[in-house]
Design a protein around this motif. Structure first.
Motif, PDB file in Angstrom:
ATOM      1  N   ALA A  47      75.683 -58.075  84.424  1.00  0.00           N
ATOM      2  CA  ALA A  47      77.015 -57.468  84.541  1.00  0.00           C
ATOM      3  C   ALA A  47      78.102 -58.540  84.511  1.00  0.00           C
ATOM      4  CB  ALA A  47      77.103 -56.659  85.833  1.00  0.00           C
ATOM      5  N   VAL A  48      77.863 -59.684  85.142  1.00  0.00           N
ATOM      6  CA  VAL A  48      78.844 -60.781  85.110  1.00  0.00           C
ATOM      7  C   VAL A  48      79.042 -61.236  83.668  1.00  0.00           C
ATOM      8  CG1 VAL A  48      79.211 -63.208  85.726  1.00  0.00           C
ATOM      9  CG2 VAL A  48      78.473 -61.607  87.468  1.00  0.00           C
TER      10      VAL A  48
ATOM     11  N   MET B 242      80.196 -51.792  82.243  1.00  0.00           N
ATOM     12  CA  MET B 242      80.620 -51.441  83.582  1.00  0.00           C
ATOM     13  C   MET B 242      80.765 -52.684  84.449  1.00  0.00           C
ATOM     14  SD  MET B 242      78.905 -48.640  85.940  1.00  0.00           S
ATOM     15  CE  MET B 242      79.274 -49.035  87.597  1.00  0.00           C
ATOM     16  N   PRO B 243      81.798 -52.640  85.312  1.00  0.00           N
ATOM     17  CA  PRO B 243      82.004 -53.841  86.116  1.00  0.00           C
ATOM     18  C   PRO B 243      80.891 -54.126  87.098  1.00  0.00           C
ATOM     19  CG  PRO B 243      83.925 -52.405  86.183  1.00  0.00           C
ATOM     20  CD  PRO B 243      82.826 -51.642  85.517  1.00  0.00           C
ATOM     21  N   ALA B 244      80.646 -55.497  87.410  1.00  0.00           N
ATOM     22  CA  ALA B 244      79.593 -55.862  88.360  1.00  0.00           C
ATOM     23  C   ALA B 244      80.000 -55.517  89.770  1.00  0.00           C
ATOM     24  CB  ALA B 244      79.317 -57.351  88.287  1.00  0.00           C
ATOM     25  N   SER B 245      79.126 -54.856  90.448  1.00  0.00           N
ATOM     26  CA  SER B 245      79.353 -54.671  91.868  1.00  0.00           C
ATOM     27  C   SER B 245      78.004 -54.922  92.516  1.00  0.00           C
ATOM     28  CB  SER B 245      79.832 -53.252  92.166  1.00  0.00           C
ATOM     29  OG  SER B 245      78.887 -52.351  91.687  1.00  0.00           O
TER      30      SER B 245
ATOM     31  N   ASP C 191      70.351 -57.731  87.145  1.00  0.00           N
ATOM     32  CA  ASP C 191      71.367 -56.819  86.620  1.00  0.00           C
ATOM     33  C   ASP C 191      72.775 -57.284  86.982  1.00  0.00           C
ATOM     34  OD1 ASP C 191      70.513 -56.299  89.131  1.00  0.00           O
ATOM     35  OD2 ASP C 191      70.483 -54.128  88.951  1.00  0.00           O
ATOM     36  N   GLU C 192      72.931 -57.953  88.136  1.00  0.00           N
ATOM     37  CA  GLU C 192      74.262 -58.468  88.486  1.00  0.00           C
ATOM     38  C   GLU C 192      74.665 -59.598  87.535  1.00  0.00           C
ATOM     39  OE1 GLU C 192      73.148 -59.357  92.423  1.00  0.00           O
ATOM     40  OE2 GLU C 192      74.288 -57.711  93.291  1.00  0.00           O
TER      41      GLU C 192
ATOM     42  N   ASN D 235      81.127 -58.779  81.839  1.00  0.00           N
ATOM     43  CA  ASN D 235      82.547 -58.887  82.194  1.00  0.00           C
ATOM     44  C   ASN D 235      83.208 -60.036  81.441  1.00  0.00           C
ATOM     45  OD1 ASN D 235      82.133 -56.833  83.988  1.00  0.00           O
ATOM     46  ND2 ASN D 235      81.985 -58.134  85.788  1.00  0.00           N
TER      47      ASN D 235
ATOM     48  N   PRO E 221      86.389 -56.687  88.509  1.00  0.00           N
ATOM     49  CA  PRO E 221      86.539 -58.108  88.144  1.00  0.00           C
ATOM     50  C   PRO E 221      87.128 -58.336  86.758  1.00  0.00           C
ATOM     51  CG  PRO E 221      84.220 -57.495  88.306  1.00  0.00           C
ATOM     52  CD  PRO E 221      84.995 -56.338  88.811  1.00  0.00           C
TER      53      PRO E 221
END
Lengths: 828, 59
Positions: free
Chosen positions: A161-162, B1-4, A157-158, A165, B38
């Motif tokens: 998400a990257v 949604m931003p990566a965290s 999931d990260e 973005n 980010p």
């Protein structure tokens, strides 16, 4: 970690507090629909995560607001879910509590904690749940949602998400360009557009359109075109001045002058701001006090004169007889003392006068500086609009040039002149008011006629001036762009009238060449973001491909093979992959669920497989991801997995459950399907798990009762059948031996219950506990020995020893002992 | 949604991705991917890069 028990209170369907014991291997809960089955699953999920996936994935979360709390629970009673987990040899009590202030509070062994003491990030691990809506959120969704679902499932999931973005950055980046860069591009855009409309400059146009790599060629062509329009032999450095002169001469015959209204620069705004601060802070109470303090200065001037006279007199007395040199009066010592005292007193007052003189100079200097800086700022303001105001005299001429085609721009010019003249009048008046007030204060100081009112009037005038200056600046700002637009239009019209359009464009190209190059560089950067997006998509796509097409596919396939039936049409799931473009590149966000029909590839499983098979696939996917990942949870909660399976697949699903338990998973299985419950009870009999039935539901919550997994009669019948079956292989005979031990445990608990009225858990008994319980109940030693011998071939965890082998005759002896125990029980 | 989440894992992804791109502007943008927001950081960096082009005096 495994679950020992779970307690719910005030959570969803559970109003009254209820504790459910969970078997270490398998717990089966049967309930009709709406009897609170899902509340148990979601209770465990809520306890671990503080939320449930049903709420998280809801389209409208507001619909679920307050849904965790049972509406009948009294206000003073908390909503909580509590579970005892066993990790190795240790027990931990986790309690999640819902309060008005905090939607979720965690307690570990009664102590409030921010997090559960679990190693690793819970949000990054697959949830130990196979829920009804799993299928929906993994398969029957849009490609993008499926990608997100798989990314979550695979712990990517990260990564997802990257990628999100980067896509966000690279999609329509124009919207994120800072205003100065945007204005810069717009200014060059105007030149570009003008170039593209010049029929005589087609060669330059073509080269320009080819972008950055052809900049040198474009510039050569601009020079070439420029040379054609000036005297032969003009050097390159002289081209621009010459073109400017040619244009000026030609346009000057039509109209002289330009419409200019420049914006205040940042430096000018800073200077004006400082000046405002100075003006508004000048007339303070302290200054008024200092200024009015000068009032005594004229009186003190007289004292100074007296002091000087005394100084002279005392000097004359030095070295002479003690007599006045003018009148001859004898100066007695007493008189001389008096004269010295007088002189000292005047000297003290003289010092005060000097200080006041300094004060006066300082105030006068302050006022002079004020006058100078005010004058300078006023000149700055007035000079700002003077070029535009001068155009007023040529309005008729402008009108003839701009109308009717550009009436809007002509009106803009008229309105700007009108409004700015009004504001100019106001600021001039305000300035004059300050100047008059300032003058009066300065005069009052010079004439030693200080008057606090004068200074206050000056303060008011300054404040008024600052206010008018702000309105003036705002008005200028309002008209800068319309006037700039009108000027551009005027230039074009003048060029058209003077026949200098192409020259004008060449001038702009030469003058702005550096900006044009920069602008093309900016375009290249913005265009290049597509490449960054593509690189990111390829990278993520490849990562996902490696994960889904490799192990995940084979592991899901392994489970899917368990469920598929032989009578099925040969149309099946064929593994996962990433979709590809025609050129073979991986599509980043497109998970492909492959399927085959009698050996031939289909486009997609989602569109080709039956609902039953898709549901089975969703179930396998959840199971595989749970077994694949590193997770602290050794349990799996499975809620109604057969909802859309047909009867054949239902039977296969029992095998899947069985295998999960055999692989070491503690299974909590819930279903509403009574027919399937019987299949599970039969197929998973050897686990000797706990079986519950929720028999009714009312305001207090569900009524749940434990039912024996299977009666001792059925078990003994099964053993007898195996022993009589000559074809029973060693696996079946081993199964019979396991059944013997289960029967012995069940009978022991039944006897113990009859005699001691205490219900023990048959699943937890071993050789020693059985022996002890039977002796307590008065069973004879011989029978006790025979019963406990049945446990000899396994350890307490029911694992067979290494040299174990199933033995039909031995089991037959055990079988007979079991019936003796039945006889004892019946004698009670 | 931003990566965290795990900064080290995100950092590892970004470094692997940066190794696949040659454009220095792209590398700068990937390097800017950090913090709680980010996207905003990368947008700010893009703005900075564009401003540098506009304000560059030697040419």
């Amino acid at each position: 970690m495994k679950i020992e028990n779970i307690t719910l209170r005030g959570f969803q369907g559970f109003n009254d507090k209820l504790t459910i014991q969970i078997h270490p291997r398998m717990t089966l809960i049967y309930a009709a629909n709406s009897f609170g089955k899902t509340s148990i699953c979601e209770g465990i999920e809520w306890l671990l995560y503080g939320t449930t996936s049903r709420v998280e994935q809801a389209e409208y979360m507001s619909e679920y607001k307050g849904s965790y709390r049972n509406v009948h629970t009294p206000d003073n009673e908390p909503t909580f879910v509590e579970a005892v987990f066993k990790d190795g040899g240790s027990l931990f009590t986790f309690r999640g509590e819902l309060t008005e202030q905090d939607p979720f509070k965690r307690f570990v062994d009664g102590i409030e904690n921010d997090n559960w003491p679990i190693v690793g990030d819970l949000s990054k691990m697959p949830k130990p749940f196979v829920l009804q809506h799993a299928l929906k959120y993994l398969l029957l969704v849009t490609p993008n949602e499926r990608f997100q679902g798989f990314a979550r499932l695979l712990g990517f999931d990260e990564l997802e998400a990257v990628l999100g973005n980067i896509i966000s950055l690279c999609t329509k980046p124009e919207a994120r360009i800072p205003p100065p860069v945007r204005n810069f591009r717009m200014a060059v855009d105007v030149i570009e557009k003008r170039l593209m409309t010049q029929p005589s400059l087609t060669a330059v146009q073509k080269a320009y359109k080819r972008g950055s790599p052809h900049l040198d060629k474009t510039y050569d062509l601009i020079l070439q075109e420029s040379r054609l329009r000036v005297l032969p032999g003009t050097p390159d450095a002289g081209l621009l001045p010459r073109l400017l002169k040619i244009r000026e001469e030609a346009v000057g015959k039509v109209f002289q002058g330009r419409i200019i209204l420049e914006r205040y620069s940042d430096e000018e705004r800073r200077r004006i701001g400082q000046n405002e601060t100075h003006l508004l802070g000048l007339v303070t109470e302290e200054l008024i006090k200092e200024y009015t303090g000068l009032i005594g200065l004229s009186t003190l001037q007289h004292i100074l004169e007296q002091m000087r006279l005394f100084e002279l007199g005392l000097k004359l007395l030095e070295g002479t007889k003690p007599a006045c040199p003018l009148c001859g009066q004898v100066i007695t010592p007493t008189l001389l003392d008096h004269l010295h005292q007088q002189h000292d007193s005047l000297q003290n007052q003289g010092a005060r006068t000097t200080a006041l003189e300094e004060q006066r100079k300082r105030i006068a200097g302050l006022l002079n500086d004020l006058g100078s800086s005010l004058k300078s700022v006023q000149e700055l303001h007035l000079s700002r609009i003077s070029p535009l105001i001068r155009i007023k005299q040529s309005l008729d001429q402008l009108k003839a040039i701009l109308l009717p085609k550009h009436e809007v721009h002509f009106t803009s010019i008229q309105q700007a002149i009108l409004r700015l003249e009004e504001k100019k009048e106001n600021i001039v008046q305000a300035y004059d008011r300050v100047a008059t007030a300032l003058n009066k204060v300065q005069i009052s100081i010079n004439a030693s006629q200080e008057d606090a009112t004068l200074l206050k009037v000056l303060g008011e005038a300054l404040s008024h001036y600052v206010s008018e200056a702000r309105l003036y600046i705002r008005e200028v700002d309002l008209h800068v762009q319309p006037i700039s637009d009108a000027d551009q239009i005027l230039r074009h019209e003048l060029d058209a009238l003077a026949g200098t359009q192409d020259i004008s464009v060449l001038i702009d190209l030469l003058e702005q060449w550096r900006d044009i190059k920069k602008k093309l560089e900016i375009e290249e950067i913005l265009e290049g973001l597509k490449d960054l997006r593509k690189a990111a998509e390829q990278y993520v796509g490849e990562k996902m491909r490696q994960a889904v097409a490799g192990n995940l596919s084979s592991e899901v396939m392994e489970w899917y093979e368990q469920i598929r039936t032989t009578g099925d049409p040969n149309v099946h799931f064929g593994g996962f992959d990433m979709e590809r473009t025609q050129s073979g590149e991986v599509k980043a966000r497109r998970i492909q669920v492959k399927a085959t029909s009698y050996g031939k590839d289909l486009i997609s499983a989602v569109s080709s497989l039956s609902e039953s098979k898709l549901n089975a696939l969703g179930l396998c996917l959840c199971i595989a991801s749970n077994l694949k990942s590193e997770t602290p949870f050794e349990f799996l909660v499975i809620d109604d997995p057969i909802q859309s399976l047909d009867t054949e697949h239902e039977a296969q699903c029992v095998e899947v459950i069985r295998k999960l338990v055999e692989k070491g998973k503690q299974v909590l299985l819930l279903t509403h399907n009574g027919r399937w419950v019987e299949q599970v009870r039969s197929g998973c009999r050897s686990f000797n798990g706990i079986y519950y039935e929720i028999t009714s539901y009312n305001q207090a919550g569900p009524h749940i009762k434990e039912v024996a997994w299977e009666g001792w009669r059925q078990r003994l019948g099964e053993i007898d059948a195996i022993l009589k079956d000559p074809a029973a292989n060693s696996v079946r005979i081993q199964q019979a031996e396991e059944e013997v031990r289960l029967v012995m445990s069940v009978l022991t608990t039944e006897i113990y219950h009859k005699i001691k009225d205490v219900r023990k858990d048959a699943a937890k008994l071993n050789s020693d506990t059985v022996r002890k319980m039977l002796i307590e109940c008065g069973v004879g030693d011989e029978l006790v020995d025979k019963v406990t011998q049945s446990f000899a071939t396994t350890d307490d965890a029911h694992h067979a020893s290494v040299d174990y082998s199933a033995h039909r005759q031995r089991i037959h002896i055990y079988y007979n002992s079991a019936w003796k125990l039945v006889a004892f029980m019946k004698s009670l | 949604m931003p990566a965290s989440g795990s900064p080290s894992r995100i950092q590892q992804y970004l470094e692997e991705l940066a190794a696949t791109v040659k454009n220095p502007v792209h590398r700068r943008l990937l390097k800017a991917h950090q913090g709680d927001n980010p996207i905003h950081e990368m947008e700010t960096e893009l703005g900075r890069i564009l401003n540098e082009v506009v304000e560059r005096s030697e040419d």
